[in-house]
Write an enzyme that holds these catalytic residues in place. Structure first.
Site, PDB file in Angstrom:
ATOM      1  N   GLU A  96     -13.984 -23.274 -34.328  1.00  0.00           N
ATOM      2  CA  GLU A  96     -14.099 -22.582 -35.617  1.00  0.00           C
ATOM      3  C   GLU A  96     -12.754 -22.007 -36.047  1.00  0.00           C
ATOM      4  OE1 GLU A  96     -15.974 -22.175 -32.951  1.00  0.00           O
ATOM      5  OE2 GLU A  96     -18.048 -21.668 -33.447  1.00  0.00           O
TER       6      GLU A  96
ATOM      7  N   GLU B 120     -23.214 -11.233 -24.120  1.00  0.00           N
ATOM      8  CA  GLU B 120     -22.398 -12.289 -23.513  1.00  0.00           C
ATOM      9  C   GLU B 120     -22.049 -11.893 -22.073  1.00  0.00           C
ATOM     10  OE1 GLU B 120     -19.780 -14.936 -26.134  1.00  0.00           O
ATOM     11  OE2 GLU B 120     -18.274 -13.888 -24.983  1.00  0.00           O
TER      12      GLU B 120
ATOM     13  N   HIS C  30     -35.526   2.588 -43.184  1.00  0.00           N
ATOM     14  CA  HIS C  30     -36.314   1.972 -44.251  1.00  0.00           C
ATOM     15  C   HIS C  30     -36.483   0.479 -44.015  1.00  0.00           C
ATOM     16  CE1 HIS C  30     -36.243   5.708 -46.531  1.00  0.00           C
ATOM     17  NE2 HIS C  30     -35.053   5.850 -45.966  1.00  0.00           N
TER      18      HIS C  30
ATOM     19  N   LYS D  23     -20.968 -25.869 -27.329  1.00  0.00           N
ATOM     20  CA  LYS D  23     -19.694 -26.332 -27.897  1.00  0.00           C
ATOM     21  C   LYS D  23     -19.522 -27.826 -27.627  1.00  0.00           C
ATOM     22  CE  LYS D  23     -17.069 -22.048 -27.173  1.00  0.00           C
ATOM     23  NZ  LYS D  23     -15.961 -21.431 -26.456  1.00  0.00           N
TER      24      LYS D  23
HETATM   25  O1  F6P Z   1     -18.155 -17.277 -27.597  1.00  0.00           O
HETATM   26  C1  F6P Z   1     -17.421 -17.719 -26.524  1.00  0.00           C
HETATM   27  C2  F6P Z   1     -16.027 -17.205 -26.554  1.00  0.00           C
HETATM   28  O2  F6P Z   1     -15.347 -17.798 -25.499  1.00  0.00           O
HETATM   29  C3  F6P Z   1     -15.948 -15.686 -26.479  1.00  0.00           C
HETATM   30  O3  F6P Z   1     -16.062 -15.208 -25.204  1.00  0.00           O
HETATM   31  C4  F6P Z   1     -14.633 -15.440 -27.122  1.00  0.00           C
HETATM   32  O4  F6P Z   1     -14.496 -14.105 -27.490  1.00  0.00           O
HETATM   33  C5  F6P Z   1     -14.710 -16.400 -28.286  1.00  0.00           C
HETATM   34  O5  F6P Z   1     -15.363 -17.544 -27.763  1.00  0.00           O
HETATM   35  C6  F6P Z   1     -13.402 -16.768 -28.918  1.00  0.00           C
HETATM   36  O6  F6P Z   1     -12.538 -17.391 -28.020  1.00  0.00           O
HETATM   37  P1  F6P Z   1     -11.002 -17.533 -28.338  1.00  0.00           P
HETATM   38  O7  F6P Z   1     -10.420 -16.172 -28.443  1.00  0.00           O
HETATM   39  O8  F6P Z   1     -10.432 -18.307 -27.191  1.00  0.00           O
HETATM   40  O9  F6P Z   1     -10.848 -18.285 -29.630  1.00  0.00           O
END
Ligand code: F6P
Length: 560
Positions: free
Chosen positions: A216, A357, A388, A516
């Site tokens: 992402e 987590e 509410h 992932k």
């Molecule tokens: O959600 C999994 C995870 O590995 C989290 O532990 C972490 O905070 C997040 O993804 C983001 O990871 P990164 O900082 O490596 O982008």
């Protein structure tokens, strides 16, 4: 260090609590308060200006003594000392767990594999100070000489939630004229809507990713860079507008970020524990480095409290044990967080990652499946809004939901009666949850209001409240950076203690990885023409439906 007992539920401390639960489960807190006029004094404790009132819990002195036995049986103090001294207690990743080193304000060295990590931490803090001061003072200029007006943090999970909750909570300490935005979601909407609010020449993108590989974040970072290049058309300008925070300097450099503008941290900082590291750069930019250091100071003070205070007075330990009490003996599935502070609106989101987590695990440190409940579902919302929305279920629902109520004694915005109303609502809720309303009290109340006997009989059962619903109240003077630092560290240590008691590793997150990997496979299948058959029929059906109906659209939008 393995846990001393193989079977937690058969251990002496657990069994003693089980027996005690049978004796106390039907005792009502209203009777406990009636019997002990000093209940508040007996079941409250403090550190600096933070007071924890845990008297509205289904406990007596015996409960607390037995819970402390459980903590000692689990060797909480020994594990705590191992964590602080840099031992690799994250056993599945063979890593130290040293977010506490990031806020170590003492001159004490802290070693990982024999190497003192403090000089490296101090160097990064100095780098953050230097850079944030340049940006805030206007010395740092964009490619065409314009001053930076917008900070856009691109990250997800720990690289988003920590800085985000702090920036939101600390708005009164920000420098107006410098805005901060957080972009995390893979949904382009998040980035696109943010970019509508900013101009490339006055924007600074902070690409925050421990690994610099998170899908992402990289997607958003590349799209932001494309947006910037489309508007500015000058590759050289990137170094003035993109900086990175990562343990992976090499990948950040490959992205095009100048190594001098890359802020380093280390693999012994877990993602959800990373706001104290350079991941806090957006905080330093938005609030100034002095405020960031106050945040560290507050966390350090909570660390010292956690390290040095006897378990019986130790706030994170008490909160953790109360959580275990409800989770494992009352079968409470969730724990609610109710900040009576609009500034803390994002606290439940942040605590969801921190807690779920960390302690959402089924396999213990010895590799065995647990036969007891581990981490609870964390949820919540700021008061009074929650009242509410979902408080009905807390008061009269069928599920036990222990809750933390957090409230500042003084408001940052002392406007008319607002804070008095807020404060009284907070206390009214915890009182009502504890006390409940008996049948006779409800009848009396209706009579007083002039209802007839028939009218009373018709609705009276609905007006009775069982009460006996446990809450903690955490009251602090004012929401300052230092206090916020202490509160966040308090929850980190609470989660740590629970992980030790449940004998799980709170510092890995293998469960997140599986999704992932599957997303990567499905992404490939979406980009090739024709039906797929390699998944289950539901997944195949959804992929094929999407492709048959919208393939052109997918194709058009596919990444370069
Ligand atoms: O959600 C999994 C995870 O590995 C989290 O532990 C972490 O905070 C997040 O993804 C983001 O990871 P990164 O900082 O490596 O982008």
């Amino acid at each position: 260090m393995k846990q001393p007992t193989k079977d937690l539920v058969k251990s002496p401390a657990w069994q003693a609590l089980k027996e005690h639960y049978e004796a106390i489960k039907d005792v009502h807190m209203r009777d406990m308060f009636a019997e002990d006029p000093l209940r508040f004094e007996n079941f409250s404790t403090s550190v600096n200006d933070i007071v924890l009132d845990y008297s509205k819990n289904r406990i007596n002195e015996e409960t607390m003594r037995l819970l402390m036995d459980l903590a000692r049986q689990a060797k909480v103090e020994e594990w705590r000392d191992l964590m602080f001294s840099g031992e690799p207690i994250n056993s599945t990743e063979h890593r130290s767990v040293l977010h506490t080193a990031l806020r170590n304000r003492s001159s004490k060295p802290i070693r990982v594999n024999g190497r003192n990590v403090m000089p490296g931490i101090k160097a990064v803090l100095a780098h953050m100070r230097d850079f944030s001061e340049q940006v805030r003072s206007g010395e740092w200029r964009g490619y065409n000489g314009a001053r930076i007006k917008s900070i856009i943090n691109i990250g997800i999970g720990g690289s988003d939630l920590g800085p985000h909750v702090v920036c939101e909570s600390m708005k009164p300490y920000s420098q107006r004229g410098l805005d901060v935005y957080f972009v995390s979601n893979a949904d382009a909407t998040h980035l696109v809507e943010t970019l509508k609010c900013v101009e490339p020449e006055t924007s600074l993108f902070v690409i925050a990713s421990k690994t610099f590989t998170t899908q992402e974040t990289m997607l958003n970072a590349f799209s932001a860079r494309k947006w910037f290049m489309d508007l500015v058309g000058n590759e050289k300008a990137i170094e003035k507008h993109f900086v990175a925070v990562t343990t992976n300097v090499e990948l950040a450099t490959r992205f095009g970020i100048n190594e001098a503008n890359t802020f380093e941290f280390w693999d012994w900082v877990g993602g959800r524990y990373s706001l104290w590291s350079a991941i806090g750069l957006s905080i330093a930019l938005y609030l100034g480095m002095d405020h960031f250091e106050s945040l560290l100071e507050g966390a350090y003070e909570m660390d010292q409290h956690f390290l040095k205070t006897p378990l019986e007075e130790n706030i994170p330990v008490i909160m953790a044990l109360l959580g275990v009490w409800y989770n494992n003996f009352f079968d409470a599935q969730s724990h609610a967080i109710m900040p009576y502070s609009q500034y803390l609106e994002r606290l439940p989101d942040y605590l969801q990652q921190l807690d779920m987590e960390s302690n959402g695990k089924t396999i213990d440190r010895n590799g065995h499946r647990v036969n007891y409940l581990t981490g609870p579902i964390i949820w919540g919302q700021s008061g009074t809004n929650g009242q509410h929305a979902f408080f009905q279920l807390l008061h009269q629902g069928t599920k036990p939901v222990p809750a933390d109520f957090l409230i500042p004694a003084l408001s940052q915005n002392p406007l008319g009666l607002h804070h008095r109303v807020l404060f009284s609502n907070c206390l009214a809720q915890t009182k009502a949850l504890m006390l409940g309303k008996k049948y006779a009290e409800a009848v009396e109340e209706m009579r007083h209001q002039g209802y007839s006997q028939d009218e009373i009989e018709e609705v009276i059962q609905h007006k009775v409240f069982d009460g006996n619903k446990p809450t903690n109240t955490i009251i602090f003077e004012r929401l300052t950076p230092k206090t916020l630092g202490s509160i966040l560290a308090m929850y980190e240590h609470k989660v740590f203690v629970q992980g030790i008691i449940w004998n799980i590793n709170s510092f890995d997150q293998w469960g997140v990885e599986y999704g992932k990997v599957l997303a990567g496979q499905i992404q490939k299948d979406l980009s090739t023409p024709g039906d797929v058959e390699n998944h289950d029929s539901s997944t195949n059906g959804l992929i094929n439906y999407r492709k048959r109906v919208y393939f052109d659209e997918l194709d058009k939008n596919k990444l370069d």
